[in-house]
Design a protein around this motif. Structure first.
Motif, PDB file in Angstrom:
ATOM      1  N   LEU A 279       1.623 -13.893   2.506  1.00  0.00           N
ATOM      2  CA  LEU A 279       1.493 -14.461   1.062  1.00  0.00           C
ATOM      3  C   LEU A 279       1.106 -12.850   0.372  1.00  0.00           C
ATOM      4  O   LEU A 279       1.199 -11.992  -0.434  1.00  0.00           O
ATOM      5  N   VAL A 280      -0.120 -12.094   2.096  1.00  0.00           N
ATOM      6  CA  VAL A 280      -0.387 -11.011   1.166  1.00  0.00           C
ATOM      7  C   VAL A 280       0.826 -10.685   0.824  1.00  0.00           C
ATOM      8  O   VAL A 280       0.976  -9.524  -0.134  1.00  0.00           O
TER       9      VAL A 280
ATOM     10  N   GLY B 154     -13.729  -1.207   0.844  1.00  0.00           N
ATOM     11  CA  GLY B 154     -13.981  -1.230  -0.431  1.00  0.00           C
ATOM     12  C   GLY B 154     -12.724  -0.553  -0.991  1.00  0.00           C
ATOM     13  O   GLY B 154     -12.779  -0.690  -2.243  1.00  0.00           O
ATOM     14  N   ILE B 155     -12.077  -0.657  -0.062  1.00  0.00           N
ATOM     15  CA  ILE B 155     -10.402   0.062  -1.028  1.00  0.00           C
ATOM     16  C   ILE B 155      -9.850  -0.782  -0.977  1.00  0.00           C
ATOM     17  O   ILE B 155      -9.609  -1.565  -0.346  1.00  0.00           O
ATOM     18  N   GLU B 156      -8.676  -1.248  -2.176  1.00  0.00           N
ATOM     19  CA  GLU B 156      -7.822  -2.239  -2.126  1.00  0.00           C
ATOM     20  C   GLU B 156      -6.489  -1.185  -0.905  1.00  0.00           C
ATOM     21  O   GLU B 156      -6.180  -0.625  -0.876  1.00  0.00           O
ATOM     22  N   ILE B 157      -5.936  -2.856  -0.702  1.00  0.00           N
ATOM     23  CA  ILE B 157      -5.208  -2.746   0.469  1.00  0.00           C
ATOM     24  C   ILE B 157      -3.998  -2.900   0.276  1.00  0.00           C
ATOM     25  O   ILE B 157      -3.468  -2.795  -1.408  1.00  0.00           O
ATOM     26  N   GLU B 158      -2.899  -1.742   1.217  1.00  0.00           N
ATOM     27  CA  GLU B 158      -1.514  -2.067   0.555  1.00  0.00           C
ATOM     28  C   GLU B 158      -0.779  -2.170   1.753  1.00  0.00           C
ATOM     29  O   GLU B 158      -0.472  -1.893   3.018  1.00  0.00           O
ATOM     30  N   PRO B 159      -0.293  -3.907   1.835  1.00  0.00           N
ATOM     31  CA  PRO B 159       0.165  -4.273   2.549  1.00  0.00           C
ATOM     32  C   PRO B 159       2.007  -3.858   2.678  1.00  0.00           C
ATOM     33  O   PRO B 159       2.742  -3.463   1.908  1.00  0.00           O
ATOM     34  N   GLU B 160       1.866  -3.476   3.412  1.00  0.00           N
ATOM     35  CA  GLU B 160       3.341  -3.569   4.004  1.00  0.00           C
ATOM     36  C   GLU B 160       3.894  -4.108   5.587  1.00  0.00           C
ATOM     37  O   GLU B 160       3.338  -3.820   6.286  1.00  0.00           O
ATOM     38  N   VAL B 161       5.101  -4.457   5.808  1.00  0.00           N
ATOM     39  CA  VAL B 161       5.700  -5.124   6.815  1.00  0.00           C
ATOM     40  C   VAL B 161       6.228  -3.726   8.130  1.00  0.00           C
ATOM     41  O   VAL B 161       7.158  -3.037   7.193  1.00  0.00           O
ATOM     42  N   ILE B 162       6.079  -3.997   8.932  1.00  0.00           N
ATOM     43  CA  ILE B 162       6.714  -2.649   9.360  1.00  0.00           C
ATOM     44  C   ILE B 162       7.287  -3.508  10.854  1.00  0.00           C
ATOM     45  O   ILE B 162       6.538  -4.697  10.921  1.00  0.00           O
TER      46      ILE B 162
ATOM     47  N   ILE C  38       1.407  -5.520   8.053  1.00  0.00           N
ATOM     48  CA  ILE C  38      -0.372  -4.511   7.602  1.00  0.00           C
ATOM     49  C   ILE C  38      -0.781  -3.899   6.585  1.00  0.00           C
ATOM     50  O   ILE C  38      -0.403  -3.505   5.511  1.00  0.00           O
ATOM     51  N   ASP C  39      -1.707  -3.163   6.824  1.00  0.00           N
ATOM     52  CA  ASP C  39      -2.752  -2.613   6.044  1.00  0.00           C
ATOM     53  C   ASP C  39      -2.704  -0.641   5.840  1.00  0.00           C
ATOM     54  O   ASP C  39      -2.355  -0.810   6.536  1.00  0.00           O
ATOM     55  N   ARG C  40      -1.546  -0.689   4.754  1.00  0.00           N
ATOM     56  CA  ARG C  40      -1.362   1.247   5.011  1.00  0.00           C
ATOM     57  C   ARG C  40      -2.285   1.448   4.715  1.00  0.00           C
ATOM     58  O   ARG C  40      -1.762   2.794   5.134  1.00  0.00           O
ATOM     59  N   VAL C  41      -3.176   1.768   4.662  1.00  0.00           N
ATOM     60  CA  VAL C  41      -4.509   2.309   4.224  1.00  0.00           C
ATOM     61  C   VAL C  41      -5.590   2.108   5.922  1.00  0.00           C
ATOM     62  O   VAL C  41      -5.665   3.567   5.764  1.00  0.00           O
ATOM     63  N   THR C  42      -5.541   1.036   6.611  1.00  0.00           N
ATOM     64  CA  THR C  42      -5.934   1.175   7.685  1.00  0.00           C
ATOM     65  C   THR C  42      -5.818   0.867   8.308  1.00  0.00           C
ATOM     66  O   THR C  42      -5.716   1.589   9.683  1.00  0.00           O
TER      67      THR C  42
END
Lengths: 146, 146
Positions: free
Chosen positions: B93-94, B118-126, A126-130
């Protein structure tokens, strides 16, 4: 490896794959995380040639994903433990496992359960931001100039 | 590949890596997702030998992550598009990119922005079940018997 690293340039995916972009390297990380810290144990688990395992372990140590520790003085014996960078890669392996389960899931498969609830985990990136799963919202790639 | 597949056994991580456990294969998926559908374009982006690119494309088609489509009849010309299984691999890959940014982030890097915000994503595996990041709660591995 030098040529590869130059090619990677500004792409963080390619930079990550420079460190662990190899099936055996990733399986070594998987097994170390599962408690297999010693060469013989890793070799038995992976069933690979000793020279291949040696080269992958050396590369993972050099890239800073594993630390090589001496656990016996005479004779000198070593074991391998995950560094913080190595531990940070484990969730990616878990996500690859979810892909394998979905797309290559025939027959019996090992499973990962949340210890507290006993419920099988459902890994997702996931994207932690959204909070949205990656792939569910459009993204824009911004490449640095020059 | 036959030997590898037997070794994979009941581990979904190994099964996933049997399909895409190679740096070039993953970079091909990355580029196809970015809109590079044709051989020449992929080769220019990746800077690899044509025979290596050919073998990776053929393997990804055989494994069902890419589809090879004819876009011109005479002369016959082909392009490559992601299948559902291929698209399912992109979030991994992300996540690798997020690892690369954190641990190999020196200098200029490309970025992925959420288009809407427009905000940079912060990918995380949950874990979708608990909502917790993988690695933040203890897990139990259950291996099938036999």
């Amino acid at each position: 490896m030098a040529e590869r690293k130059e090619n990677s340039g500004t792409c963080p995916v390619a930079r990550g794959l420079d460190c662990v972009g190899d099936r055996w390297s990733m399986l070594v990380l998987r097994d170390v995380e599962r408690g297999m810290h010693r060469f013989d144990r890793l070799q038995a688990s992976l069933g690979i040639a000793p020279n291949i395992l040696s080269s992958r372990l050396a590369a993972l140590v050099e890239e800073g994903l594993l630390e090589k520790r001496r656990y016996n003085e005479r004779p000198p014996r070593y074991e391998y433990v995950l560094t913080d960078a190595g531990r940070d890669f484990i969730p990616i392996l878990v996500a690859i496992g979810a892909w394998g389960r979905k797309h290559r899931g025939e027959g019996a498969l090992s499973r990962l359960l949340d210890r507290q609830s006993g419920i099988e985990i459902e890994p997702e990136v996931i994207d932690r931001v959204t909070g949205a799963p990656i792939g569910s919202r459009p993204l824009d790639l911004v490449v640095p100039e020059g």
